[in-house]
Design a protein around this motif. Structure first.
Motif, PDB file in Angstrom:
ATOM      1  N   SER A   1      -1.791  -0.587  -0.978  1.00  0.00           N
ATOM      2  CA  SER A   1      -2.571  -1.147   0.111  1.00  0.00           C
ATOM      3  C   SER A   1      -1.997  -0.653   1.441  1.00  0.00           C
ATOM      4  O   SER A   1      -0.782  -0.647   1.633  1.00  0.00           O
ATOM      5  CB  SER A   1      -2.508  -2.671   0.035  1.00  0.00           C
ATOM      6  OG  SER A   1      -3.304  -3.256   1.007  1.00  0.00           O
TER       7      SER A   1
ATOM      8  N   ASP B   1      -1.781  -1.846   4.457  1.00  0.00           N
ATOM      9  CA  ASP B   1      -1.052  -2.761   5.329  1.00  0.00           C
ATOM     10  C   ASP B   1       0.253  -3.260   4.693  1.00  0.00           C
ATOM     11  O   ASP B   1       0.962  -4.058   5.276  1.00  0.00           O
ATOM     12  CB  ASP B   1      -1.929  -3.941   5.731  1.00  0.00           C
ATOM     13  CG  ASP B   1      -2.512  -4.670   4.530  1.00  0.00           C
ATOM     14  OD1 ASP B   1      -2.671  -4.032   3.477  1.00  0.00           O
ATOM     15  OD2 ASP B   1      -2.818  -5.865   4.648  1.00  0.00           O
TER      16      ASP B   1
ATOM     17  N   ARG C   1       3.878  -2.148   3.543  1.00  0.00           N
ATOM     18  CA  ARG C   1       4.855  -1.066   3.661  1.00  0.00           C
ATOM     19  C   ARG C   1       6.189  -1.552   3.101  1.00  0.00           C
ATOM     20  O   ARG C   1       7.111  -1.847   3.856  1.00  0.00           O
ATOM     21  CB  ARG C   1       4.980  -0.642   5.113  1.00  0.00           C
ATOM     22  CG  ARG C   1       3.677  -0.128   5.702  1.00  0.00           C
ATOM     23  CD  ARG C   1       3.813   0.384   7.108  1.00  0.00           C
ATOM     24  NE  ARG C   1       4.935  -0.156   7.830  1.00  0.00           N
ATOM     25  CZ  ARG C   1       4.850  -0.864   8.960  1.00  0.00           C
ATOM     26  NH1 ARG C   1       3.704  -1.119   9.490  1.00  0.00           N
ATOM     27  NH2 ARG C   1       5.931  -1.302   9.565  1.00  0.00           N
TER      28      ARG C   1
END
Length: 166
Positions: free
Chosen positions: A125, A127, A129
């Motif tokens: 995904s 967003d 990290r």
């Protein structure tokens, strides 16, 4: 059952601190089995990520029982191919007998596989990290219910650069 009746699918039965390719932190056979509050998982189908702090996130997953059953069947067939049971040629033991003898191993491998699959989905995904693999904090695997688990992980903090105008 004698030691000759089993073949450990992990080829080891001990806790360890060395990397082993699963992509998440745990001690074999010691999943975080604390009581799961089903209310935390209401409205979740699949997985969601919640912010715990600026650098910490929590992955909550609620997976349909059918997904668990499908992975469990695949794991059981894999064990059946490698298992050596007295009275049967290698890999030829009946699947129901393999499921009975290796129930704990099948469950552990199924849970590890599901956690790894969900983590790979979540980590892709944009967003998210992550800077480290997740740590499993709770899990619930009960007959007839969705599989629910939570894991926390560290992320890179958002850095906002200010005052760089010339």
């Amino acid at each position: 059952m004698t030691p000759d009746d089993r073949l450990s699918p992990h080829d080891h039965d001990h806790d360890h601190d060395h990397p082993h390719g699963h992509g998440h932190d745990h001690a074999h056979g010691h999943e975080a089995e604390r009581e799961v509050d089903p209310k935390r998982y209401e409205g979740i189908e699949g997985w969601v990520i919640r912010e715990v702090s600026e650098c910490r996130r929590e992955l909550l997953a609620s997976l349909p029982r059918e997904r668990y059953d499908a992975v469990s069947e695949k794991v059981a067939r894999g064990i059946a191919r490698r298992a050596t049971l007295r009275g049967f040629r290698p890999g030829k033991a009946p699947l129901p007998r393999v499921k009975q003898l290796f129930a704990d191993d099948i469950r552990k491998q199924t849970v590890e596989t599901l956690i790894q699959e969900v983590w790979q989905e979540a980590a892709e995904s944009p967003d998210v990290r992550p800077i480290a693999n997740p740590s499993l904090t709770e899990i619930s695997v009960k007959d007839g219910e969705p599989v629910r688990f939570a894991a926390t992980f560290e992320v890179l903090p958002m850095v906002k650069l200010q005052g760089l105008d010339s």
